[in-house]
Write a protein that holds these residues in place. Structure first.
Motif, short mmCIF file in Angstrom:
data_model
loop_
_atom_site.label_atom_id
_atom_site.label_comp_id
_atom_site.label_asym_id
_atom_site.label_seq_id
_atom_site.Cartn_x
_atom_site.Cartn_y
_atom_site.Cartn_z
N ALA A 235 -43.96 19.99 27.13
CA ALA A 235 -43.39 20.30 25.81
C ALA A 235 -43.55 21.76 25.46
O ALA A 235 -42.67 22.36 24.82
N TYR A 244 -44.99 18.13 21.76
CA TYR A 244 -45.53 17.14 22.68
C TYR A 244 -44.46 16.11 23.04
O TYR A 244 -43.50 15.89 22.29
N TYR A 245 -44.63 15.50 24.18
CA TYR A 245 -43.90 14.29 24.53
C TYR A 245 -44.86 13.12 24.37
O TYR A 245 -46.01 13.18 24.81
N LYS A 247 -45.43 9.23 25.68
CA LYS A 247 -45.00 8.49 26.87
C LYS A 247 -45.55 7.07 26.82
O LYS A 247 -46.58 6.81 26.19
#
Length: 520
Positions: A235, A244-245, A247
């Motif tokens: 990210a 951020y990602y 998941k």
């Protein structure tokens, strides 16, 4: 992104799935007639108005100028808007307002405001005097006059007109300057609010105790890495720091938190909304936020009068802008789901690591519009809803009555909730609930009218209805997703590296009970 020579600004937003229709049927209700006056074809055009009184004496430091809706002109430039500020009330309660400015650590310049107000009153009198003289001259010219006398009156009228135009221009500039200075004055403060900086805030309630662990405690960053829940590195390459990602199970956790919170709040009579996430900068200002400046938390879109929202409070507050609501429809209660965007200017240190302080996040926000005499009651209701939600998730938290120096300009009183975060080894803010009284509604032009007749006899041709009053607005965070994820991961971690999903969220996560480490 180019298309036919035009540059497009794009923003990708995650979609939020909704539960099945059957699960929603019991909590949805027909949309109220909350837009009655605003959208009715029979509604008369809003008139410019002056406010003499206040809806609640101890609360208001604001009203009596003409509200004016802000919109971009043909060149995209922002036009000036005016808050309904009661300058006479400020003048008559100078000592109380000055003391309030001091206890709020505000940089508002009350003396300059009062000086400008005095100048404006004198200039208004001079303008009225010249208008009267011009009318006298105009009336004289209606009769039979000698040629020389008519010519003298024409010259006199011309001079009066030129002088009047000059004074009216000065009055307009002075009024704008007065507005700009007076808008810096913060809301008044509830008498029970502790005086001082943040450290003087008092604890209203303490719930639960810290979890005891028989193994070394991990913070949410370490847990997220081992459970493959986040990707901050990718990210940061794509968007920059503090992005951020989410998941795997973290995505399900976010969606579960949003949908569970939404349904729980709807059961309490709130109407659900999704909102625009780009708004005009004037709406941001009217809600009491500063879209410009070195430490602004607001992302502004270049070469436009628009901003990304930092909270759904802003677009929800704008729904009823410049409208009069039937008193029978109050209170209006909304629960809004949105993404939020904040610059987090000046934030640094370990407390801002990971998900605790980010530039973009999902949030569920509660918002109430009510009668002035009811706002304290609904403030207590909002904090009670927050406490019920966090207790259901098994959190250890404390509720604080925030000190005067920690209140933003719109807040009359603010309660914060801080939850224990084992990875940080401290409490961290997860929610707040603010009573803004009529600070926002006087800027947004949101009023209500009672169906009860006025106490005094109306003038001939006038309605016998009571004059409209400004509503009170309140807002509260039901769920700030990233910080709730921090709390759940850190408080529910197990020795084998897994995390227990709180029971209320499991039906919204496909029955998932644990997040387990992934096989390497």
């Amino acid at each position: 992104m180019g298309l036919g020579g035009t540059t497009l600004q794009t923003l990708k937003l995650a979609t939020i799935p909704t539960p099945s229709a059957s699960s929603l049927r019991s909590v949805f209700k027909p949309l109220s007639q909350s837009f009655l006056y605003r959208h009715s074809r029979r509604r008369p055009a809003l008139q410019l108005f002056f406010v003499r009184g206040l809806s609640a004496p101890a609360v208001q430091a604001t009203a009596t100028a003409t509200p004016k809706t802000t919109s971009p002109d043909e060149n995209g430039m922002k036009l000036q808007w005016k808050a309904a500020i009661d300058f006479k009330w400020i003048r008559d309660n100078k000592d109380a307002v000055a003391a309030n400015i001091k206890k709020r650590n505000s940089n508002a310049n009350l003396e300059h405001v009062l000086e400008l107000y005095h100048k404006m009153l004198n200039l208004q009198k001079e303008v009225e005097r010249l208008r009267g003289e011009r009318n006298v001259v105009a009336n004289k010219m209606k009769g039979k006059l000698e040629s020389s006398e008519r010519q003298r009156l024409i010259e006199e009228g011309k001079n009066l007109k030129e002088g009047l135009l000059s004074l009216e221009e000065d009055l307009l500039k002075l009024t704008d300057e007065l507005q700009q200075e007076a808008q810096c004055i913060p809301n008044m403060t509830h008498p029970d609010v502790p005086i001082g900086g943040e450290d003087f805030s008092t604890i209203r309630k303490m719930v639960g105790t810290p979890h005891e662990f028989s193994f070394p405690v991990k913070d949410h960053l370490q847990l997220g890495k081992e459970l493959d829940l986040f990707d901050f590195d990718a990210a940061s390459e794509v968007s920059g720091s503090k992005f951020y990602y989410l998941k795997n199970e973290a995505v399900m956790l976010e969606m579960g938190l949003i949908n569970w919170t939404l349904l729980e709040v709807m059961k309490r009579g709130f109407t659900p909304l999704t909102t625009p996430e780009i708004v005009r900068s004037s709406i941001v200002e009217k809600c009491g936020f500063q879209p410009q400046g070195a430490n602004t938390q607001v992302y502004s879109i270049e070469d436009s009068d628009q901003c990304l929202i930092g909270t759904a409070e802003i677009p929800v507050g704008g729904i009823h802008m410049d409208s009069i609501i039937a008193a029978s429809l109050l209170p209006l209660k909304y629960v809004a789901v949105s993404h939020c965007f904040r610059t987090e200017a000046g934030a640094a240190g370990t407390a801002s690591r990971g998900l605790y302080r980010v530039h973009q996040f999902s949030k569920v926000e509660m918002f109430i519009l009510c009668r002035p005499e009811e706002s304290d009651f609904y403030h207590e209701e909002l904090i009670r809803i927050e406490e019920d939600l966090f207790s259901s998730l098994g959190l250890h938290y404390k509720t604080l009555d925030m000190a005067s120096g920690d209140l933003g300009a719109p807040a009359y009183r603010k309660f914060d909730i801080e939850a224990w975060m084992p990875g940080l080894a401290r409490f961290g803010e997860i929610s707040s609930a603010s009573n803004c009284t009529d600070y926002q509604s006087r800027r947004l032009g949101i009023r209500f009218r009672s169906s009860e007749p006025a106490l005094t006899n109306p003038k001939k041709g006038k309605s016998n209805l009571a004059p409209p009053q400004f509503v009170h607005t309140l807002n509260a965070t039901a769920c700030a997703v990233p910080r709730m994820i921090v709390c759940i991961l850190e408080n529910n971690q197990q020795e084998d590296g897994s995390v227990i999903i709180p029971e209320p969220l499991r039906p919204f996560m496909g029955g998932l009970e644990f997040i387990h480490p992934k096989p390497r």
